[in-house]
Design a protein around this motif. Structure first.
Motif, PDB file in Angstrom:
ATOM      1  N   PHE A   1       0.840  -1.189   0.000  1.00  0.00           N
ATOM      2  CA  PHE A   1       0.000   0.000   0.000  1.00  0.00           C
ATOM      3  C   PHE A   1       0.876   1.241   0.000  1.00  0.00           C
ATOM      4  O   PHE A   1       1.869   1.330   0.742  1.00  0.00           O
ATOM      5  N   THR A   2       0.544   2.176  -0.875  1.00  0.00           N
ATOM      6  CA  THR A   2       1.291   3.422  -0.937  1.00  0.00           C
ATOM      7  C   THR A   2       0.988   4.270   0.293  1.00  0.00           C
ATOM      8  O   THR A   2       0.093   3.957   1.080  1.00  0.00           O
ATOM      9  N   LYS A   3       1.754   5.362   0.437  1.00  0.00           N
ATOM     10  CA  LYS A   3       1.561   6.294   1.549  1.00  0.00           C
ATOM     11  C   LYS A   3       0.132   6.856   1.520  1.00  0.00           C
ATOM     12  O   LYS A   3      -0.460   7.142   2.556  1.00  0.00           O
ATOM     13  N   ALA A   4      -0.403   6.997   0.272  1.00  0.00           N
ATOM     14  CA  ALA A   4      -1.758   7.548   0.116  1.00  0.00           C
ATOM     15  C   ALA A   4      -2.832   6.486   0.300  1.00  0.00           C
ATOM     16  O   ALA A   4      -4.023   6.785   0.195  1.00  0.00           O
ATOM     17  N   GLY A   5      -2.436   5.235   0.552  1.00  0.00           N
ATOM     18  CA  GLY A   5      -3.402   4.175   0.808  1.00  0.00           C
ATOM     19  C   GLY A   5      -3.823   3.375  -0.410  1.00  0.00           C
ATOM     20  O   GLY A   5      -4.699   2.519  -0.324  1.00  0.00           O
ATOM     21  N   GLU A   6      -3.166   3.613  -1.555  1.00  0.00           N
ATOM     22  CA  GLU A   6      -3.520   2.895  -2.785  1.00  0.00           C
ATOM     23  C   GLU A   6      -2.797   1.541  -2.803  1.00  0.00           C
ATOM     24  O   GLU A   6      -1.606   1.463  -2.515  1.00  0.00           O
ATOM     25  N   GLN A   7      -3.505   0.484  -3.154  1.00  0.00           N
ATOM     26  CA  GLN A   7      -2.896  -0.848  -3.211  1.00  0.00           C
ATOM     27  C   GLN A   7      -2.158  -1.029  -4.531  1.00  0.00           C
ATOM     28  O   GLN A   7      -2.656  -0.702  -5.599  1.00  0.00           O
ATOM     29  N   ARG A   8      -0.949  -1.567  -4.440  1.00  0.00           N
ATOM     30  CA  ARG A   8      -0.177  -1.953  -5.617  1.00  0.00           C
ATOM     31  C   ARG A   8       0.146  -3.439  -5.478  1.00  0.00           C
ATOM     32  O   ARG A   8       0.576  -3.900  -4.423  1.00  0.00           O
ATOM     33  N   ASP A   9      -0.082  -4.183  -6.546  1.00  0.00           N
ATOM     34  CA  ASP A   9       0.190  -5.628  -6.538  1.00  0.00           C
ATOM     35  C   ASP A   9       1.586  -5.865  -7.096  1.00  0.00           C
ATOM     36  O   ASP A   9       1.903  -5.460  -8.227  1.00  0.00           O
ATOM     37  N   ILE A  10       2.407  -6.549  -6.316  1.00  0.00           N
ATOM     38  CA  ILE A  10       3.806  -6.774  -6.668  1.00  0.00           C
ATOM     39  C   ILE A  10       4.053  -8.275  -6.815  1.00  0.00           C
ATOM     40  O   ILE A  10       3.640  -9.080  -5.980  1.00  0.00           O
ATOM     41  N   LEU A  11       4.719  -8.648  -7.920  1.00  0.00           N
ATOM     42  CA  LEU A  11       5.153 -10.032  -8.113  1.00  0.00           C
ATOM     43  C   LEU A  11       6.595 -10.114  -7.623  1.00  0.00           C
ATOM     44  O   LEU A  11       7.501  -9.484  -8.200  1.00  0.00           O
ATOM     45  N   LEU A  12       6.813 -10.880  -6.563  1.00  0.00           N
ATOM     46  CA  LEU A  12       8.070 -10.806  -5.818  1.00  0.00           C
ATOM     47  C   LEU A  12       8.885 -12.096  -5.914  1.00  0.00           C
ATOM     48  O   LEU A  12       8.336 -13.193  -5.817  1.00  0.00           O
ATOM     49  N   ASN A  13      10.175 -11.909  -6.095  1.00  0.00           N
ATOM     50  CA  ASN A  13      11.144 -12.998  -5.892  1.00  0.00           C
ATOM     51  C   ASN A  13      11.923 -12.666  -4.617  1.00  0.00           C
ATOM     52  O   ASN A  13      12.593 -11.624  -4.543  1.00  0.00           O
ATOM     53  N   ALA A  14      11.842 -13.530  -3.603  1.00  0.00           N
ATOM     54  CA  ALA A  14      12.528 -13.313  -2.312  1.00  0.00           C
ATOM     55  C   ALA A  14      13.773 -14.204  -2.263  1.00  0.00           C
ATOM     56  O   ALA A  14      13.664 -15.430  -2.248  1.00  0.00           O
ATOM     57  N   THR A  15      14.941 -13.581  -2.236  1.00  0.00           N
ATOM     58  CA  THR A  15      16.220 -14.301  -2.309  1.00  0.00           C
ATOM     59  C   THR A  15      17.043 -14.052  -1.047  1.00  0.00           C
ATOM     60  O   THR A  15      17.131 -12.919  -0.558  1.00  0.00           O
ATOM     61  N   ALA A  16      17.648 -15.113  -0.542  1.00  0.00           N
ATOM     62  CA  ALA A  16      18.499 -14.977   0.649  1.00  0.00           C
ATOM     63  C   ALA A  16      19.741 -14.136   0.323  1.00  0.00           C
ATOM     64  O   ALA A  16      20.342 -14.288  -0.746  1.00  0.00           O
ATOM     65  N   ARG A  17      20.106 -13.253   1.248  1.00  0.00           N
ATOM     66  CA  ARG A  17      21.319 -12.433   1.078  1.00  0.00           C
ATOM     67  C   ARG A  17      22.410 -13.014   1.981  1.00  0.00           C
ATOM     68  O   ARG A  17      22.160 -13.266   3.172  1.00  0.00           O
ATOM     69  N   ARG A  18      23.574 -13.218   1.421  1.00  0.00           N
ATOM     70  CA  ARG A  18      24.643 -13.893   2.166  1.00  0.00           C
ATOM     71  C   ARG A  18      25.893 -13.016   2.259  1.00  0.00           C
ATOM     72  O   ARG A  18      26.158 -12.183   1.374  1.00  0.00           O
ATOM     73  N   ASP A  19      26.682 -13.275   3.323  1.00  0.00           N
ATOM     74  CA  ASP A  19      27.948 -12.543   3.458  1.00  0.00           C
ATOM     75  C   ASP A  19      29.058 -13.321   2.760  1.00  0.00           C
ATOM     76  O   ASP A  19      28.799 -14.315   2.063  1.00  0.00           O
ATOM     77  N   ALA A  20      30.270 -12.860   2.936  1.00  0.00           N
ATOM     78  CA  ALA A  20      31.408 -13.474   2.234  1.00  0.00           C
ATOM     79  C   ALA A  20      31.623 -14.923   2.643  1.00  0.00           C
ATOM     80  O   ALA A  20      32.164 -15.723   1.870  1.00  0.00           O
ATOM     81  N   LYS A  21      31.151 -15.291   3.839  1.00  0.00           N
ATOM     82  CA  LYS A  21      31.313 -16.667   4.296  1.00  0.00           C
ATOM     83  C   LYS A  21      30.136 -17.566   3.870  1.00  0.00           C
ATOM     84  O   LYS A  21      30.125 -18.746   4.182  1.00  0.00           O
ATOM     85  N   GLY A  22      29.155 -16.939   3.224  1.00  0.00           N
ATOM     86  CA  GLY A  22      27.988 -17.716   2.794  1.00  0.00           C
ATOM     87  C   GLY A  22      26.888 -17.777   3.818  1.00  0.00           C
ATOM     88  O   GLY A  22      25.884 -18.472   3.616  1.00  0.00           O
ATOM     89  N   ASP A  23      27.082 -17.042   4.918  1.00  0.00           N
ATOM     90  CA  ASP A  23      26.036 -17.036   5.939  1.00  0.00           C
ATOM     91  C   ASP A  23      24.913 -16.077   5.530  1.00  0.00           C
ATOM     92  O   ASP A  23      25.157 -15.004   4.963  1.00  0.00           O
ATOM     93  N   ILE A  24      23.700 -16.489   5.798  1.00  0.00           N
ATOM     94  CA  ILE A  24      22.535 -15.665   5.454  1.00  0.00           C
ATOM     95  C   ILE A  24      22.462 -14.504   6.426  1.00  0.00           C
ATOM     96  O   ILE A  24      22.439 -14.688   7.660  1.00  0.00           O
ATOM     97  N   ILE A  25      22.421 -13.282   5.836  1.00  0.00           N
ATOM     98  CA  ILE A  25      22.374 -12.080   6.681  1.00  0.00           C
ATOM     99  C   ILE A  25      21.121 -11.245   6.400  1.00  0.00           C
ATOM    100  O   ILE A  25      20.926 -10.191   7.022  1.00  0.00           O
ATOM    101  N   GLY A  26      20.274 -11.734   5.491  1.00  0.00           N
ATOM    102  CA  GLY A  26      19.041 -10.983   5.193  1.00  0.00           C
ATOM    103  C   GLY A  26      18.350 -11.534   3.954  1.00  0.00           C
ATOM    104  O   GLY A  26      18.659 -12.631   3.470  1.00  0.00           O
ATOM    105  N   VAL A  27      17.432 -10.757   3.463  1.00  0.00           N
ATOM    106  CA  VAL A  27      16.644 -11.145   2.285  1.00  0.00           C
ATOM    107  C   VAL A  27      16.581  -9.964   1.321  1.00  0.00           C
ATOM    108  O   VAL A  27      16.411  -8.809   1.749  1.00  0.00           O
ATOM    109  N   VAL A  28      16.732 -10.256   0.038  1.00  0.00           N
ATOM    110  CA  VAL A  28      16.546  -9.237  -0.997  1.00  0.00           C
ATOM    111  C   VAL A  28      15.283  -9.603  -1.785  1.00  0.00           C
ATOM    112  O   VAL A  28      15.141 -10.742  -2.232  1.00  0.00           O
ATOM    113  N   GLY A  29      14.409  -8.651  -1.914  1.00  0.00           N
ATOM    114  CA  GLY A  29      13.178  -8.878  -2.695  1.00  0.00           C
ATOM    115  C   GLY A  29      13.209  -8.081  -3.986  1.00  0.00           C
ATOM    116  O   GLY A  29      13.396  -6.863  -3.963  1.00  0.00           O
TER     117      GLY A  29
END
Length: 347
Positions: free
Chosen positions: A36-64
């Motif tokens: 939902f936008t700041k003004a309250g309007e709904q936007r439909d998003i098609l999302l790919n959620a990918t794990a974010r990793r550090d140099a050691k390969g440990d998961i430190i977050g998610v990138v969408g």
């Protein structure tokens, strides 16, 4: 947090689940995420959620990575609504509607087709329309119409018979329309029919009555003629031809009064015909006629308006009785009576 701040309460649990799984290495693709936008309007998003990793390969977050599909989804929902409306229209229409695919197999079979022909939708679907429901003698012509529609040439008002499950014939007037896919490719044919069985039966009965009437007029032992609104001959039966010496071919299309009535009688005969053309019948009118070879006839005529299917006067039919000999007898009787009266008077 992202979920609590930017995700609607109705969707927080499912979005939280996607992000949590991604944090454990279970990535998600093509997840539909409403934002939902700041003004309250709904936007439909098609999302790919990918794990974010550090140099050691440990998961430190998610990138969408998302794609705004709001307009696409709106258009798709509109198209789906139209398709649903069309499906309901086909199913509930008070006309038999069937569809075939490019192989000629049934892909649509509405409720009216089921009730009319006795085959349920399940019995019809997937079966070849021509070989499964059309009798042998009509298969070629029906197949030609459907094949033409599959090539893009549509057919309107094609008449063909269908036979019910119990073997009863139904006459159908069909419009065969090409069915196309989203890219304009031909995917089949839709046939919208009209059951004209009763109309055909009524028409056949009317034709039978008309044929009977034509034979009756032609073979009647009385002179019968007909004229149209312009006074031109449209009927001239065998008795008229035999009596007056004019063959039917010599009279049809000719003006009755000017060609077959003596000049001194034309006005009165024309008046009788005019009255009949306004709906006023004339009975027992003594009509003088002159035969082709010169003999004079007296015909006792009934002049009746002739009407079309809407009740409009389109001409006159005259049914006569040859009273020529009767007139002679009556004339001779009158002469004898007059002579007898004078004889008595002067005796």
């Amino acid at each position: 947090s992202l979920v609590n701040t930017f995700i609607h309460i109705d969707h927080r649990a499912s979005v939280s689940d996607v992000l949590t799984r991604a944090l454990f290495g279970d990535e998600s693709s093509n997840y539909e995420l409403p934002l939902f936008t700041k003004a309250g309007e709904q936007r439909d998003i098609l999302l790919n959620a990918t794990a974010r990793r550090d140099a050691k390969g440990d998961i430190i977050g998610v990138v969408g990575v998302g794609q705004d599909i709001t307009e696409i989804k709106t258009a798709s929902e509109r198209a789906q609504r139209i398709a649903d409306d069309l499906t309901r229209l086909i199913e509930t229409a008070n006309a038999p509607i069937f569809g075939i695919d490019v192989h000629g197999n049934v892909s649509e079979w509405n409720a009216k087709a089921s009730s009319l022909l006795g085959y349920s939708k399940m019995e019809a679907m997937g079966k070849n329309l021509v070989s499964g429901f059309i009798t042998q003698e009509f298969r070629e012509s029906v197949n030609q119409v459907l094949s033409s529609a599959l090539l893009g040439t549509e057919t309107a008002n094609f008449e063909f018979p269908l036979f019910t499950k119990s073997g009863e014939r139904r006459d159908i007037l069909l419009n065969a329309t090409t069915r196309r896919g989203p890219d304009g490719e031909i995917t089949g044919v839709i046939g919208v029919g009209q059951d004209i069985t009763q109309i055909r039966e009524i028409t056949s009965e009317q034709m039978r009555i008309a044929d009977d009437l034509s034979r009756l007029i032609e073979s009647a032992n009385a002179p019968i003629f007909g004229v149209d609104v312009n006074g031109l001959v449209t009927e001239w039966n065998r008795k008229s031809a035999d009596m007056l010496g004019y063959a039917k071919g010599e009279t049809l299309g000719k003006n009755f009064v000017s060609n077959f009535i003596q000049p001194e009688d034309r006005d009165s005969v024309q008046n009788v015909l005019k009255k009949a053309l306004t709906g006023e019948e004339t009975a027992n009118y003594e009509l003088p006629l002159i035969a082709k070879y010169g003999k004079r006839y007296t015909v006792l005529l009934n002049a009746t308006p002739r009407r079309d299917g809407k009740g409009h006067v389109v001409g006159v039919v005259g049914v006569g009785q040859d009273i020529t000999e009767l007139d002679k007898v009556m004339g001779e009787s009158k002469r004898v009576a007059d002579d007898l009266t004078r004889l008595i008077e002067t005796a």
